[in-house]
Design an enzyme around this catalytic site. Structure first.
Site, PDB file in Angstrom:
ATOM      1  N   ARG A  56       0.832  -1.204   0.000  1.00 17.63           N
ATOM      2  CA  ARG A  56       0.000   0.000   0.000  1.00 17.63           C
ATOM      3  C   ARG A  56       0.864   1.250   0.000  1.00 17.63           C
ATOM      4  NH1 ARG A  56      -5.365  -1.512   1.489  1.00 17.63           N
ATOM      5  NH2 ARG A  56      -5.707  -3.201   0.027  1.00 17.63           N
ATOM      6  N   LYS A 157      -1.176 -18.911   5.644  1.00 18.37           N
ATOM      7  CA  LYS A 157      -2.036 -19.146   6.788  1.00 18.37           C
ATOM      8  C   LYS A 157      -2.125 -17.849   7.596  1.00 18.37           C
ATOM      9  CE  LYS A 157      -0.020 -19.616  10.513  1.00 18.37           C
ATOM     10  NZ  LYS A 157       1.025 -19.374  11.499  1.00 18.37           N
ATOM     11  N   HIS A 187       4.174 -23.845   5.641  1.00 14.90           N
ATOM     12  CA  HIS A 187       5.596 -23.986   5.315  1.00 14.90           C
ATOM     13  C   HIS A 187       6.217 -25.225   5.966  1.00 14.90           C
ATOM     14  CE1 HIS A 187       6.183 -21.857   9.153  1.00 14.90           C
ATOM     15  NE2 HIS A 187       7.413 -22.305   9.153  1.00 14.90           N
ATOM     16  N   LYS A 191       9.425 -28.432   4.639  1.00 14.29           N
ATOM     17  CA  LYS A 191      10.693 -28.777   5.303  1.00 14.29           C
ATOM     18  C   LYS A 191      11.170 -30.138   4.788  1.00 14.29           C
ATOM     19  CE  LYS A 191       9.496 -26.235   9.512  1.00 14.29           C
ATOM     20  NZ  LYS A 191      10.531 -25.486  10.201  1.00 14.29           N
ATOM     21  N   GLU A 225       9.411 -23.562  21.303  1.00 20.08           N
ATOM     22  CA  GLU A 225      10.213 -22.412  20.867  1.00 20.08           C
ATOM     23  C   GLU A 225      10.690 -21.613  22.077  1.00 20.08           C
ATOM     24  OE1 GLU A 225       8.628 -20.701  16.860  1.00 20.08           O
ATOM     25  OE2 GLU A 225       6.906 -21.019  18.144  1.00 20.08           O
ATOM     26  N   ASP A 244      -2.372 -21.083  15.898  1.00 22.53           N
ATOM     27  CA  ASP A 244      -1.130 -20.712  15.204  1.00 22.53           C
ATOM     28  C   ASP A 244      -0.281 -21.936  14.859  1.00 22.53           C
ATOM     29  OD1 ASP A 244       0.792 -18.773  14.265  1.00 22.53           O
ATOM     30  OD2 ASP A 244       1.969 -19.120  16.078  1.00 22.53           O
ATOM     31  N   HIS A 249      -0.099 -26.174  11.647  1.00 22.34           N
ATOM     32  CA  HIS A 249       1.101 -26.944  11.284  1.00 22.34           C
ATOM     33  C   HIS A 249       1.110 -28.389  11.810  1.00 22.34           C
ATOM     34  CE1 HIS A 249       2.802 -23.273   9.785  1.00 22.34           C
ATOM     35  NE2 HIS A 249       2.927 -22.709  10.961  1.00 22.34           N
ATOM     36  N   LYS A 335       5.571 -21.013  23.266  1.00 21.14           N
ATOM     37  CA  LYS A 335       6.582 -19.951  23.166  1.00 21.14           C
ATOM     38  C   LYS A 335       7.290 -19.816  24.516  1.00 21.14           C
ATOM     39  CE  LYS A 335       5.046 -18.359  19.120  1.00 21.14           C
ATOM     40  NZ  LYS A 335       5.789 -18.596  17.906  1.00 21.14           N
TER      41      LYS A 335
HETATM   42  C1  BG6 Z   1       4.682 -19.687  12.065  1.00 23.97           C
HETATM   43  C2  BG6 Z   1       4.040 -19.283  13.357  1.00 23.97           C
HETATM   44  O1  BG6 Z   1       3.723 -20.132  11.153  1.00 23.97           O
HETATM   45  O2  BG6 Z   1       5.631 -20.723  12.313  1.00 23.97           O
HETATM   46  C3  BG6 Z   1       5.099 -18.824  14.348  1.00 23.97           C
HETATM   47  O3  BG6 Z   1       3.120 -18.236  13.116  1.00 23.97           O
HETATM   48  C4  BG6 Z   1       6.160 -19.868  14.513  1.00 23.97           C
HETATM   49  O4  BG6 Z   1       4.492 -18.497  15.599  1.00 23.97           O
HETATM   50  C5  BG6 Z   1       6.689 -20.324  13.159  1.00 23.97           C
HETATM   51  O5  BG6 Z   1       7.205 -19.308  15.288  1.00 23.97           O
HETATM   52  C6  BG6 Z   1       7.651 -21.494  13.313  1.00 23.97           C
HETATM   53  O6  BG6 Z   1       8.177 -21.832  12.081  1.00 23.97           O
HETATM   54  P1  BG6 Z   1       9.727 -22.103  11.819  1.00 23.97           P
HETATM   55  O7  BG6 Z   1       9.746 -22.922  10.621  1.00 23.97           O
HETATM   56  O8  BG6 Z   1      10.334 -20.752  11.655  1.00 23.97           O
HETATM   57  O9  BG6 Z   1      10.255 -22.752  13.032  1.00 23.97           O
END
Ligand code: BG6
Length: 480
Positions: A56, A157, A187, A191, A225, A244, A249, A335
């Site tokens: 934008r 997503k 994603h 992997k 994480e 999330d 995932h 987290k």
């Molecule tokens: C994202 C989440 O899709 O995946 C994040 O929104 C998360 O919260 C992340 O940290 C983890 O993915 P990767 O592959 O970077 O470990």
């Protein structure tokens, strides 16, 4: 429509104009721009291509500013330096156009110009790395401007926040694009180690005959994480760890772990098998869920002061089919935890008869474990019992290990985003999610979304609420 080849011939996508929406956002800067540059250096981008960044008016850039922004993103987050001939060629392909608030005419004109420069048949790849609240409007705008023609669209997503919103989003997408044009990205499926689950299971006789309820005691998938939600408070507070990570995932990863062998690796059969897993995945029972929130979360900018959003979730579920009935499946993500790990653990039953005495320290279960560590570059560990050297028949744990980085040439490695963007340019949807699958996962999620148990506070740097141990009792978490 080209689909995935299970051969060694590598394919190169046809000529493309790639449009990056939300190019000034975090995802584009960290992953997409460095990823495209790596694909370029690896010779995996089309012979002729142009990359148009767009956003934008308020975050507009000139072409030169966009090029130096891209260079900086690659320097900071990429694995290859932006220099030499490789960078000069890539830089030359970059340009920037502002997307209007309610029309994409300028963008359409820029795409047309880029196509004319390339000449001949050119595909369009539209990558939507924009916040969820901007997606619906953007898709309609793309359709109105004719940018849905000859295009493939990568959608990020989250796909909605529940069943109704996911259905609505899908209706809007399909009002402008044909399903064959749509690439819904998770994603994690890009992997290497997740793709490798297919090889591990279906190319080897060693594991697959045991891959069922007769031999497997449990499945555990952990994505823990050390990262906080700093910088994404507002988004995260509306989303939480369950949506999330688990819905987006971990369920998808489970699809690969639990599916039957597909008749081929093409998108149709592969995604059918994943979908069957989702159809038999049991709705999440709130009684088998622990939600946690790390201390200090409420002080993160963008987070409501009285938020009860979870930053940690652990749950037990089950896939109720002939292969898996009765095998508990534990999923956990959070987290600010003690370690950043991404692991699938398959716990095997003990032999039917116990020939060897159990030492006093050992409690209960002493089955084998197969651990897939899917954080890039990835590894696989088979844990078993072996006799300790010496006159006594003492057993101790031993391990056989495969490390991607030691076993293969890492220069061929593609990061998840790179892999998926490449597959999208080839038109291969095998590693992308399907809307009926997404709908089903929201159905599975519904009981927890309706009646979430209260969040429990946990200290940063720990493994989350201690009460989550009850979910996996009596075995205990594999990662602790
Ligand atoms: C994202 C989440 O899709 O995946 C994040 O929104 C998360 O919260 C992340 O940290 C983890 O993915 P990767 O592959 O970077 O470990």
């Amino acid at each position: 429509m080209s689909e995935r080849k299970a051969s060694s011939e590598s394919q190169i996508p046809e000529n493309h104009v790639i449009v990056l929406f939300g190019v000034t956002g975090d995802l584009a800067r960290r992953k997409i721009i460095p990823g495209l540059y790596h694909l370029h250096l690896a010779g995996l981008l089309p012979k002729k291509y142009r990359i148009i960044g767009t956003s934008r008016e308020k975050s507009a850039l000139t072409n030169d500013e966009f090029r130096s922004y891209a260079k900086d993103a690659i320097k900071t987050f990429g694995s290859n330096k932006p220099e030499g001939e490789g960078w000069a060629e890539f830089e030359h392909s970059l340009s920037f156009v502002v997307s209007g608030d309610d029309d994409a005419k300028a963008l359409h004109a820029a795409v047309k110009d880029a196509e004319a420069e390339i000449g001949g048949r050119v595909h369009r790849l539209l990558h939507l790395a924009v916040p969820p609240n901007a997606v619906l409007e953007l898709i309609t705008m793309l359709g109105d401007a004719g940018l849905n023609e000859n295009s493939r669209i990568i959608c990020e997503k989250p796909f909605g926040t529940d069943l109704a919103s996911a259905r609505h989003l899908n209706e809007v997408i399909l009002s402008q694009f044909d399903e064959l044009q749509v690439f819904r990205i998770d994603h994690f499926l890009g992997k290497e180690s997740i793709d490798n689950i297919l090889a591990l299971r279906f190319a080897n006789r060693l594991f697959e005959p045991l891959w069922n309820r007769d031999h497997i005691r449990f499945i555990e998938i952990d994505v823990t994480e050390t990262l906080s939600v700093e910088g994404r408070g507002a988004f995260y507070d509306e989303t939480g760890a369950f949506r999330d990570m688990i819905v987006s995932h971990l369920f998808q990863v489970l699809g690969f772990v639990a599916m039957e062998q597909p008749v081929s690796l093409e998108a149709g059969p592969l995604r059918d098998e994943v979908h069957k897993v989702f159809q038999t995945l049991q709705p999440v029972n709130p009684a088998h869920v622990v939600r946690g929130q790390y201390e200090g979360y409420l002080d993160v900018p963008g987070v409501a002061k009285d938020s009860d959003t979870e930053t940690y979730v652990a749950l037990r579920t089950e896939v109720e089919n002939t292969r898996w009935k009765g095998v508990p499946i534990y999923l956990r993500s959070g987290k600010c935890l003690k370690q950043s790990r991404q692991m699938i653990t398959i716990g095997f039953d003990e032999p039917v008869m116990r020939l060897f005495p159990v030492s006093k320290q050992e409690k209960g279960w002493r089955g084998n474990k197969l651990v897939v560590d899917f954080a890039d570059p990835g590894s696989i560990h088979a844990q078993f019992l072996a006799k300790e050297p010496g006159p006594l028949m003492h057993l101790d744990s031993a391990e056989m290990t495969f490390h991607y980085k030691d076993s293969f040439d890492s220069s061929h490695h593609l990061e998840a985003y790179e892999h998926l963007i490449f597959e999208a340019m080839l038109g291969n949807r095998s590693l992308f999610t399907r809307s009926d699958g997404i709908d089903r996962l929201w159905e599975v999620a519904a009981p927890l979304l309706d009646k979430p148990p209260p969040v429990e506070t946990y200290q940063q740097g720990t493994w989350g609420p201690v009460s989550a141990d009850r979910i996996v009792a009596p075995i205990g978490w594999c990662l602790k």
